[in-house]
Design a protein around this motif. Structure first.
Motif, PDB file in Angstrom:
ATOM      1  N   ASP A  22       0.814  -1.225   0.000  1.00  0.00           N
ATOM      2  CA  ASP A  22       0.000   0.000   0.000  1.00  0.00           C
ATOM      3  C   ASP A  22       0.844   1.270   0.000  1.00  0.00           C
ATOM      4  OD1 ASP A  22      -2.165  -1.612   0.051  1.00  0.00           O
ATOM      5  OD2 ASP A  22      -2.658  -1.310   2.166  1.00  0.00           O
ATOM      6  N   PHE A  23       2.017   1.226   0.614  1.00  0.00           N
ATOM      7  CA  PHE A  23       2.851   2.422   0.717  1.00  0.00           C
ATOM      8  C   PHE A  23       3.835   2.560  -0.444  1.00  0.00           C
ATOM      9  CE2 PHE A  23       2.374   2.185   5.612  1.00  0.00           C
ATOM     10  CZ  PHE A  23       1.109   2.734   5.497  1.00  0.00           C
ATOM     11  N   HIS A  24       3.780   1.639  -1.387  1.00  0.00           N
ATOM     12  CA  HIS A  24       4.658   1.725  -2.565  1.00  0.00           C
ATOM     13  C   HIS A  24       3.901   1.148  -3.753  1.00  0.00           C
ATOM     14  CE1 HIS A  24       8.526   2.370  -4.474  1.00  0.00           C
ATOM     15  NE2 HIS A  24       8.448   1.186  -5.035  1.00  0.00           N
ATOM     16  N   GLU A  25       2.924   1.911  -4.218  1.00  0.00           N
ATOM     17  CA  GLU A  25       2.028   1.420  -5.259  1.00  0.00           C
ATOM     18  C   GLU A  25       2.635   1.479  -6.656  1.00  0.00           C
ATOM     19  OE1 GLU A  25      -1.442   3.791  -4.764  1.00  0.00           O
ATOM     20  OE2 GLU A  25      -2.193   2.633  -3.052  1.00  0.00           O
ATOM     21  N   GLU A  26       3.767   2.224  -6.808  1.00  0.00           N
ATOM     22  CA  GLU A  26       4.338   2.394  -8.144  1.00  0.00           C
ATOM     23  C   GLU A  26       4.816   1.078  -8.745  1.00  0.00           C
ATOM     24  OE1 GLU A  26       5.257   3.925  -5.433  1.00  0.00           O
ATOM     25  OE2 GLU A  26       5.528   6.087  -5.702  1.00  0.00           O
ATOM     26  N   HIS A  27       5.488   0.266  -7.936  1.00  0.00           N
ATOM     27  CA  HIS A  27       6.060  -0.986  -8.434  1.00  0.00           C
ATOM     28  C   HIS A  27       5.819  -2.099  -7.418  1.00  0.00           C
ATOM     29  CE1 HIS A  27       8.942   2.302  -9.813  1.00  0.00           C
ATOM     30  NE2 HIS A  27       8.309   1.947 -10.909  1.00  0.00           N
ATOM     31  N   PRO A  28       5.811  -3.345  -7.877  1.00  0.00           N
ATOM     32  CA  PRO A  28       5.737  -4.465  -6.929  1.00  0.00           C
ATOM     33  C   PRO A  28       7.061  -4.628  -6.187  1.00  0.00           C
ATOM     34  CG  PRO A  28       5.982  -5.279  -9.171  1.00  0.00           C
ATOM     35  CD  PRO A  28       5.799  -3.797  -9.281  1.00  0.00           C
ATOM     36  N   LEU A  29       7.001  -5.230  -5.016  1.00  0.00           N
ATOM     37  CA  LEU A  29       8.197  -5.512  -4.221  1.00  0.00           C
ATOM     38  C   LEU A  29       8.532  -6.994  -4.349  1.00  0.00           C
ATOM     39  CD1 LEU A  29       7.380  -3.475  -0.972  1.00  0.00           C
ATOM     40  CD2 LEU A  29       8.628  -2.720  -2.998  1.00  0.00           C
ATOM     41  N   VAL A  30       9.791  -7.270  -4.639  1.00  0.00           N
ATOM     42  CA  VAL A  30      10.233  -8.644  -4.894  1.00  0.00           C
ATOM     43  C   VAL A  30      10.866  -9.219  -3.635  1.00  0.00           C
ATOM     44  CG1 VAL A  30      11.724 -10.099  -6.317  1.00  0.00           C
ATOM     45  CG2 VAL A  30      10.609  -8.098  -7.322  1.00  0.00           C
ATOM     46  N   LEU A  51      18.976  -3.333   6.432  1.00  0.00           N
ATOM     47  CA  LEU A  51      18.189  -4.369   5.772  1.00  0.00           C
ATOM     48  C   LEU A  51      18.858  -5.735   5.902  1.00  0.00           C
ATOM     49  CD1 LEU A  51      15.529  -4.215   4.130  1.00  0.00           C
ATOM     50  CD2 LEU A  51      16.927  -4.326   2.075  1.00  0.00           C
ATOM     51  N   SER A  52      18.046  -6.744   6.129  1.00  0.00           N
ATOM     52  CA  SER A  52      18.528  -8.124   6.175  1.00  0.00           C
ATOM     53  C   SER A  52      17.432  -9.027   5.631  1.00  0.00           C
ATOM     54  CB  SER A  52      18.894  -8.523   7.610  1.00  0.00           C
ATOM     55  OG  SER A  52      17.762  -8.415   8.458  1.00  0.00           O
ATOM     56  N   ALA A  53      17.830 -10.162   5.091  1.00  0.00           N
ATOM     57  CA  ALA A  53      16.867 -11.107   4.530  1.00  0.00           C
ATOM     58  C   ALA A  53      16.191 -11.886   5.671  1.00  0.00           C
ATOM     59  CB  ALA A  53      17.577 -12.063   3.581  1.00  0.00           C
ATOM     60  N   PRO A  54      14.929 -12.319   5.448  1.00  0.00           N
ATOM     61  CA  PRO A  54      14.127 -12.105   4.240  1.00  0.00           C
ATOM     62  C   PRO A  54      13.551 -10.688   4.197  1.00  0.00           C
ATOM     63  CG  PRO A  54      12.857 -13.326   5.853  1.00  0.00           C
ATOM     64  CD  PRO A  54      14.229 -13.172   6.439  1.00  0.00           C
ATOM     65  N   CYS A  55      13.472 -10.154   2.999  1.00  0.00           N
ATOM     66  CA  CYS A  55      12.956  -8.802   2.846  1.00  0.00           C
ATOM     67  C   CYS A  55      12.335  -8.659   1.462  1.00  0.00           C
ATOM     68  CB  CYS A  55      14.064  -7.774   3.038  1.00  0.00           C
ATOM     69  SG  CYS A  55      15.398  -7.920   1.840  1.00  0.00           S
ATOM     70  N   PHE A  56      11.579  -7.592   1.293  1.00  0.00           N
ATOM     71  CA  PHE A  56      11.016  -7.244  -0.006  1.00  0.00           C
ATOM     72  C   PHE A  56      11.719  -5.983  -0.502  1.00  0.00           C
ATOM     73  CE2 PHE A  56       7.542  -9.757   1.790  1.00  0.00           C
ATOM     74  CZ  PHE A  56       7.208 -10.564   0.713  1.00  0.00           C
ATOM     75  N   THR A  57      12.048  -5.960  -1.790  1.00  0.00           N
ATOM     76  CA  THR A  57      12.758  -4.807  -2.341  1.00  0.00           C
ATOM     77  C   THR A  57      12.203  -4.457  -3.716  1.00  0.00           C
ATOM     78  OG1 THR A  57      14.949  -3.924  -2.891  1.00  0.00           O
ATOM     79  CG2 THR A  57      14.569  -6.235  -3.383  1.00  0.00           C
ATOM     80  N   CYS A  58      12.289  -3.181  -4.066  1.00  0.00           N
ATOM     81  CA  CYS A  58      11.852  -2.724  -5.381  1.00  0.00           C
ATOM     82  C   CYS A  58      13.064  -2.679  -6.304  1.00  0.00           C
ATOM     83  CB  CYS A  58      11.212  -1.337  -5.282  1.00  0.00           C
ATOM     84  SG  CYS A  58      10.702  -0.670  -6.885  1.00  0.00           S
ATOM     85  N   ILE A  59      12.972  -3.348  -7.431  1.00  0.00           N
ATOM     86  CA  ILE A  59      14.104  -3.397  -8.364  1.00  0.00           C
ATOM     87  C   ILE A  59      14.221  -2.111  -9.173  1.00  0.00           C
ATOM     88  CG2 ILE A  59      14.042  -5.912  -8.548  1.00  0.00           C
ATOM     89  CD1 ILE A  59      12.588  -5.595 -11.212  1.00  0.00           C
ATOM     90  N   HIS A  60      13.199  -1.253  -9.105  1.00  0.00           N
ATOM     91  CA  HIS A  60      13.214  -0.011  -9.885  1.00  0.00           C
ATOM     92  C   HIS A  60      13.698   1.181  -9.070  1.00  0.00           C
ATOM     93  CE1 HIS A  60      11.053  -1.966 -13.167  1.00  0.00           C
ATOM     94  NE2 HIS A  60      10.230  -2.467 -12.263  1.00  0.00           N
ATOM     95  N   ALA A 406      25.091   5.498 -27.002  1.00  0.00           N
ATOM     96  CA  ALA A 406      24.229   5.583 -28.181  1.00  0.00           C
ATOM     97  C   ALA A 406      22.958   4.757 -28.033  1.00  0.00           C
ATOM     98  CB  ALA A 406      24.996   5.131 -29.418  1.00  0.00           C
ATOM     99  N   LYS A 407      23.012   3.718 -27.210  1.00  0.00           N
ATOM    100  CA  LYS A 407      21.840   2.875 -26.985  1.00  0.00           C
ATOM    101  C   LYS A 407      21.838   2.467 -25.518  1.00  0.00           C
ATOM    102  CE  LYS A 407      19.327  -1.053 -28.980  1.00  0.00           C
ATOM    103  NZ  LYS A 407      19.365  -2.158 -29.975  1.00  0.00           N
ATOM    104  N   ILE A 408      20.709   2.684 -24.857  1.00  0.00           N
ATOM    105  CA  ILE A 408      20.671   2.481 -23.402  1.00  0.00           C
ATOM    106  C   ILE A 408      19.396   1.774 -22.968  1.00  0.00           C
ATOM    107  CG2 ILE A 408      22.079   4.532 -22.912  1.00  0.00           C
ATOM    108  CD1 ILE A 408      19.425   5.969 -22.160  1.00  0.00           C
ATOM    109  N   GLU A 409      19.459   1.229 -21.763  1.00  0.00           N
ATOM    110  CA  GLU A 409      18.259   0.824 -21.026  1.00  0.00           C
ATOM    111  C   GLU A 409      18.042   1.872 -19.948  1.00  0.00           C
ATOM    112  OE1 GLU A 409      18.355  -3.065 -19.386  1.00  0.00           O
ATOM    113  OE2 GLU A 409      18.735  -4.070 -21.297  1.00  0.00           O
ATOM    114  N   HIS A 410      16.817   2.394 -19.879  1.00  0.00           N
ATOM    115  CA  HIS A 410      16.521   3.468 -18.929  1.00  0.00           C
ATOM    116  C   HIS A 410      15.418   3.021 -17.982  1.00  0.00           C
ATOM    117  CE1 HIS A 410      15.498   7.537 -17.458  1.00  0.00           C
ATOM    118  NE2 HIS A 410      16.739   7.839 -17.826  1.00  0.00           N
ATOM    119  N   LEU A 411      15.520   3.435 -16.729  1.00  0.00           N
ATOM    120  CA  LEU A 411      14.558   2.960 -15.730  1.00  0.00           C
ATOM    121  C   LEU A 411      13.132   3.446 -15.985  1.00  0.00           C
ATOM    122  CD1 LEU A 411      13.755   5.430 -13.536  1.00  0.00           C
ATOM    123  CD2 LEU A 411      16.066   5.020 -12.786  1.00  0.00           C
ATOM    124  N   SER A 412      12.967   4.481 -16.815  1.00  0.00           N
ATOM    125  CA  SER A 412      11.636   5.038 -17.041  1.00  0.00           C
ATOM    126  C   SER A 412      10.885   4.370 -18.185  1.00  0.00           C
ATOM    127  CB  SER A 412      11.747   6.540 -17.334  1.00  0.00           C
ATOM    128  OG  SER A 412      12.432   6.757 -18.557  1.00  0.00           O
TER     129      SER A 412
END
Length: 637
Positions: A22-30, A51-60, A406-412
């Motif tokens: 609910d507090f991070h609706e932009e992306h799922p947490l893995v 932070l320590s495992a187990p945990c949920f994290t956003c890859i974005h 010249a060619k990239i992967e972008h987070l957006s």
């Protein structure tokens, strides 16, 4: 304490690999089930711990939650520290809203920690998730009303059983809470031993007021403490003949205070009959002072615990508290907040980065708790700096001869982006990052219509919001009405004002782009601040233009125009944006989307007129509801 979890979006099955929080609706947490050898160099956004495992994290983005924090219940039915509204329940919140003066922090540990907390539905009572978990298994006695305090007190027989209370002291004798105490959940600092409360003297002789004894009084009204110079309510010692009052917590002060996080030596109590200048904050004090006998530094009691390092939102680096500044040159330093001189021989906060001369007064920078955060040590400073340098470009796939990506992967964006220096066709394209026209080197997606200026693509992944980032020239003031020098309109909701003159800008003028494209001119139009002509007209709407206000112009073609005529009414909205409900009176039961241009001339549902410009259109394909973006249609529908 009984707890229930009403969160239907999360699963507690170990096999689930991701959740939508609910507090991070932009992306799922893995889910990260096991910790790697390198460790997780980040902090949990729920409890603030490493932070320590187990945990949920956003890859974005940099958002992480311990599994335990992600699964805390969204509501607890009640808490023994808050029986007043026991039927209302406490709701989980992401952060304390410190804009309310009634918010003191956690009712148990008395701190305003940067973590999830539970708050009463009806009042400001709050308790952070750590204390809520600690106290859920701890038995509190019923509340007790005492004559010396305006609120009911909670009796705790074994305070040392609760970890967060081990670092607190009795407000009367200042000794650790080793035996039974009374605690006020509503006050930020009222914790007292039962023994101290039972044996509280009704009359004392105090070194700050030798001529008369002081008697114990109680009042629901605020009284002014002559020692700490603050307003208090409740119990106090006072002399009615001299109108001299001392708050209960100031009546018996510790003779020696050690605060090694702020200073390496202990401070000793030094009573004064007159005033003094504090070496920590460079402001005046009375009666109570503490002195370091090693360094011969004299400070207020409150300044003993000044934070050593803070991250101020108006500066890019961490700033450090120093009792004096050593400089190679005898130059005068001005505070970057109030613009008055900072005395180098007194305490201030300054940046230690080479070449950075950012200096501020202690009281200026600590005035608003929302504008800074406490930093534990220099290691945390380094982590923040590393975070601010993270690029938005996830991966560089190809590099051209000039060494550019010249060619990239972008987070957006989900597809790869390719660098280009011009459009293949003369198309009016806007950058999906800043919404300004594409006019120079940019990245584009070959699979869908997505464009980014090269400068926008290279922005850091994390950056302080510019609203809180002043360049030392303009500061936001929400209390004074000023006429905006850019457009001439009164700034009723505050203005960005110059500290040295009456120059002021409203939010809209401050955010105007320095240049813009418009079909009326083949060149870029530049934002211009003054016109020498006595009478001027806008070349777009052909209406009068006040030459003393800002406008866009082309010096080559002698074109000039109002900013709103060049940029349009909604220059930074993307087509397809879902509009918030406060943008229109929501009599329609579906979400409405913004569109800059429309095919044909559809009728506006409220007024029946044809739409030629910006519209709001129902996002449901089977619904034909359309409304003008004009104010009247948006609000009268």
């Amino acid at each position: 304490m009984e707890m229930k979890n009403e969160n239907e979006n999360e699963s507690h099955d170990e096999s689930v690999k991701q959740i939508q929080h609910d507090f991070h609706e932009e992306h799922p947490l893995v889910l990260v089930a096991e910790q790697s050898n390198e460790g997780l160099k980040a902090h949990c956004n729920g409890c603030g711990e490493l932070l320590s495992a187990p945990c949920f994290t956003c890859i974005h983005c940099n958002y992480h939650l311990h599994k335990q924090c992600a699964e805390v219940p969204r509501e607890i039915p009640n808490h023994p520290l808050h029986p007043k509204h026991s039927g209302a329940g406490l709701l989980l919140r992401q952060r304390l809203d410190l804009t309310y003066h009634s918010v003191y922090g956690c009712a148990l540990c008395k701190e305003k920690r940067n973590m999830f907390f539970y708050q009463c539905y009806w009042c400001y009572f709050s308790i952070d998730i750590k204390c809520a978990q600690l106290s859920s298994s701890f038995k509190f006695s019923q509340l007790y009303k005492h004559d010396i305090h305006q609120h009911p007190l909670t009796f705790i027989e074994s305070p040392m059983a609760i970890d967060v209370l081990k670092r607190l002291n009795c407000c009367w004798c200042h000794e650790p809470l080793t035996y039974a105490i009374y605690l006020c959940p509503d006050c930020p600092s009222f914790i007292i031993h039962k023994k101290c409360l039972d044996e509280l003297p009704t009359k004392i002789n105090h070194p700050s007021h030798h001529i008369h004894p002081l008697f114990l009084h109680y009042s629901d009204r605020n009284h002014f403490c002559n020692l700490c110079q603050k307003e208090h309510s409740g119990a106090f010692y006072g002399c009615s003949l001299c109108h001299f009052n001392i708050n209960l917590e100031c009546a018996l002060l510790r003779s020696i205070i050690e605060e090694k996080r702020s200073h390496q030596h202990p401070f000793s109590l030094l009573w004064r009959q007159g005033s003094f200048i504090c070496d920590a904050c460079d402001t005046e004090g009375n009666y109570i002072s503490y002195i370091c006998l090693k360094c011969y530094i004299v400070v207020h009691k409150k300044c003993i615990s000044l934070p050593c390092i803070i991250k101020f939102s108006r500066h890019a680096h961490c700033i450090f508290h120093k009792y004096f500044l050593q400089t190679q040159e005898l130059t005068k330093q001005d505070c970057k907040i109030c613009f008055n001189e900072v005395r180098l021989e007194r305490g201030s906060y300054s940046c230690v980065k080479q070449g950075c001369n950012y200096v501020v007064h202690v009281n200026c920078v600590l005035e608003d708790e929302e504008l800074y955060e406490l930093i534990e040590d220099e290691k945390q400073c380094e982590e923040l700096e590393e975070k601010s340098m993270q690029s938005s470009i996830i991966r560089v796939i190809e590099v051209n001869e000039a060494g550019e990506a010249a060619k990239i992967e972008h987070l957006s964006h989900q597809h790869c982006l390719v660098l280009a220096d011009k459009m293949e066709k003369e198309i009016d394209r806007k950058c999906d990052g800043c919404m300004l026209p594409i006019s120079n080197i940019f990245y584009y997606c070959s699979e869908c219509p997505f464009f980014l200026h090269k400068t926008c693509a290279e922005l850091p992944r994390f950056k302080q919001h510019w609203f809180h980032h002043s360049n030392g020239t303009l500061n936001f003031d929400s209390f004074k009405w000023e006429k905006c020098n850019g457009c001439g309109i009164w700034c009723r909701r505050g203005a960005f004002r110059c500290g040295k003159c009456r120059f002021a800008l409203d939010f809209g003028c401050l955010t105007l782009p320095h240049s813009a494209l418009h079909k009326i001119d083949e060149h870029k139009l530049k934002l211009t601040y003054h016109d020498d002509k006595e009478q001027s007209y806008c070349d777009i709407c052909e209406q009068y233009r006040d030459p003393s206000f800002w406008y866009y112009s082309c010096s080559i073609c002698d074109t000039s125009a109002h900013p709103k005529c060049v940029l349009g009414q909604f220059p930074f909205l993307k087509d397809g944006s879902i509009m918030p409900s406060y943008f229109y009176r929501n009599h329609h039961h579906h979400n409405l989307k913004f569109f800059r241009k429309v095919e044909g001339f559809p009728e506006c549902s409220p007024c029946g007129k044809f739409c030629q410009e910006e519209i709001l259109k129902c996002e449901t394909p089977t619904c034909n509801y359309i409304v003008h973006c004009k104010y009247k249609c948006r609000w009268d529908n």
